[in-house]
Design a protein around this motif. Structure first.
Motif, PDB file in Angstrom:
ATOM      1  N   ASP A 257      -0.725  -1.068   1.261  1.00 24.38           N
ATOM      2  CA  ASP A 257      -1.096  -2.172   0.377  1.00 24.38           C
ATOM      3  C   ASP A 257       0.240  -3.534  -0.298  1.00 24.38           C
ATOM      4  O   ASP A 257       0.845  -3.854  -0.837  1.00 24.38           O
ATOM      5  CB  ASP A 257      -1.997  -2.018  -0.665  1.00 24.38           C
ATOM      6  CG  ASP A 257      -2.209  -3.191  -1.764  1.00 24.38           C
ATOM      7  OD1 ASP A 257      -2.136  -4.302  -1.083  1.00 24.38           O
ATOM      8  OD2 ASP A 257      -3.175  -2.450  -2.262  1.00 24.38           O
ATOM      9  N   ASP A 259      -0.275  -6.408  -1.008  1.00 22.85           N
ATOM     10  CA  ASP A 259      -0.467  -7.407  -2.382  1.00 22.85           C
ATOM     11  C   ASP A 259       0.450  -6.464  -3.754  1.00 22.85           C
ATOM     12  O   ASP A 259       0.665  -7.419  -4.313  1.00 22.85           O
ATOM     13  CB  ASP A 259      -1.969  -7.838  -2.579  1.00 22.85           C
ATOM     14  CG  ASP A 259      -2.158  -8.342  -1.098  1.00 22.85           C
ATOM     15  OD1 ASP A 259      -1.925  -9.181  -1.238  1.00 22.85           O
ATOM     16  OD2 ASP A 259      -3.668  -8.265  -1.139  1.00 22.85           O
ATOM     17  N   PRO A 277       1.070   1.852  -1.688  1.00 25.64           N
ATOM     18  CA  PRO A 277       0.743   0.676  -3.374  1.00 25.64           C
ATOM     19  C   PRO A 277       1.821   0.661  -4.751  1.00 25.64           C
ATOM     20  O   PRO A 277       2.005   2.145  -5.018  1.00 25.64           O
ATOM     21  CB  PRO A 277      -0.463   0.741  -3.476  1.00 25.64           C
ATOM     22  CG  PRO A 277      -1.083   1.693  -2.135  1.00 25.64           C
ATOM     23  CD  PRO A 277       0.057   2.599  -1.683  1.00 25.64           C
TER      24      PRO A 277
END
Length: 457
Positions: A257, A259, A277
């Motif tokens: 991930d 972001d 993540p």
């Protein structure tokens, strides 16, 4: 090749940042903005690099060290005045001078080199780095003539309705013929609302002298962001984060991930590494192929070998070998060296310790100031008691030793090769090789004691 100079403008205080930290020293992805600029100047084969400093001069010098010469602008009277401070050093030199702001951390060496090349190839006396943006409000507009050359740069407040429709903007980065630059700076006036000397006025002065003004347009407007407040700082951080993550993914790293993954620019990651993540990876970290950095881990200044797994843990200033399994919820503190095929389990803290191949510290232990050999088993709840309130002492556990649960090893102490420490022992003397050491009080059972006690309640 002709002389190439760079002048970095880093004298401003940055009042809109509302901070005690000087503007160009605010970090973007863990590195001060001015350091990012300097990093991109290094590949350009520059003859001299000069940084104009003012507010926080000593801090800027400390950060950049020997990467630049430093020139003090005692009064901040505008960008033209700042550049003019370099006159005593290079005004009579032939060549090309790049002027770049220290608060533009997203500029790349490729763009700056292309600006140099365009300036030379177009035989211009000044070349403006421009870009096109959807909303150019507040920016100076670049007005070109029919041949595509720069006719003028018009500030937003001075632009006509037609000029306001132009979305090519001046980014504040320039290349100049060096001698003409310093000659023109002498003609810049401070007859404006701010009473300052503005560098873009040099463009108009050269234009009036019929000198050729060129523009090089970068395709990526994000590169040209100047950071003047916390909003722009956050935007620059996000753009650089995405740029870094994209580079790693294109190089074969799996970032589950992007972001929610933070990787600082100096980090080196081999292909086939997996980053889950929420990870934060900082400093001079290097991660070898096949390793998995589990969700919400933080790694800072670590060398991590191949096929290692780190689960929801923190590691700082340490070396971690191949096929190591760490976590969840482990804390690897500075000056730790972990060998191959080691297991560091949940809620284990390791500090300034060497743990050799195939040893295990599986859970709920503190290992500080220790040397642990090969194939050692450290039982649950073991503590190396390394601190007497004044000094730290070393614990040595030699190869193939077995430390039972809830042992206290009071340093300085050595557990010999193949020795066994019984669970619950407090060890304050050396244990010979292959010995069993038991250091706990004798168990005493008092029959019916609870019943007698209850009679008095």
């Amino acid at each position: 090749m002709e002389n190439r100079y760079a002048i970095v403008l880093a004298a401003g205080q940055g009042t809109r940042m509302k901070s005690k930290i000087y503007k160009v020293l605010h970090p973007v992805m863990g590195r001060p903005m001015v350091q990012h600029v300097m990093d991109q100047l290094q590949p350009l084969n520059l003859t001299r690099v000069m940084t104009i400093v003012g507010y926080g001069a000593e801090h800027v010098k400390e950060q950049l060290d020997d990467l630049s010469e430093f020139i003090l602008q005692e009064e901040q009277l505008g960008t033209a005045h700042a550049v003019e401070q370099a006159a005593p050093f290079i005004e009579n030199e032939q060549g090309v001078t790049l002027v770049v702001c220290g608060d533009t951390p997203l500029l790349t060496a490729e763009t700056l080199n292309a600006l140099f090349d365009h300036h030379v190839q177009s035989e211009a006396k000044a070349t403006v780095l421009t870009t096109t943006i959807t909303d150019p409000s507040g920016y100076g507009r670049v007005i070109r003539d029919s041949d595509g050359n720069v006719a003028k740069i018009v500030e937003h407040k001075d632009a006509t309705e037609d000029q306001l429709l132009v979305n090519e903007i001046n980014t504040g980065t320039y290349c100049f013929d060096n001698e003409l630059l310093f000659d023109s700076l002498k003609k810049v006036s401070n007859d404006n609302a701010q009473g300052e000397y503005y560098l873009p006025d040099v463009i108009e002065i050269l234009k009036q002298a019929d000198e050729k003004i060129a523009a090089h347009k970068t395709k990526d407007p994000d590169e040209t962001i100047g950071v003047n407040d916390r909003v722009a700082l956050s935007k620059a951080e996000k753009i650089m984060k995405n740029r870094i993550n994209m580079k790693h993914m294109k190089n074969g790293v799996s970032i589950v991930d992007p972001d929610y993954t933070y990787i600082e620019p100096q980090v080196v990651i081999d292909p086939d590494v997996v980053i889950e993540p929420g990870c934060v990876i900082k400093g001079e970290t290097s991660i070898r192929t096949g390793t998995v950095i589990g969700a919400h881990s933080e790694v800072n200044n670590c060398l991590i070998g191949e096929n290692t797994i780190i689960k929801q843990s923190v590691a700082t200033d340490s070396e971690i070998g191949n096929h190591v399994n760490i976590g969840p919820f482990a804390h690897i503190r500075p000056q730790t060296a972990i060998g191959d095929e080691v297991k560091i389990g949940n809620f284990v803290e390791v500090k300034k310790a060497q743990i050799d191949d195939k040893s295990k510290v599986s859970h709920l232990s503190y290992i500080g100031d220790a040397e642990i050999g090969k194939d050692v088993n450290v039982g649950c709840g073991t503590i190396t008691v390394n601190y007497d309130g004044k000094n730290k002492y070393l614990t040595k556990i030699e190869d193939n030793a077995f430390i039972g649960c809830n042992a206290n090893l009071i340093a300085p102490v050595t557990i010999g090769e193949g020795a066994l420490v019984a669970a619950g022992s407090t060890i304050n003397k050396d244990v010979p090789a292959d010995a069993l050491s038991i250091a706990r009080s004798k168990q005493v059972n008092k029959e019916a004691y609870v019943k007698r006690l209850n009679k008095f309640k």
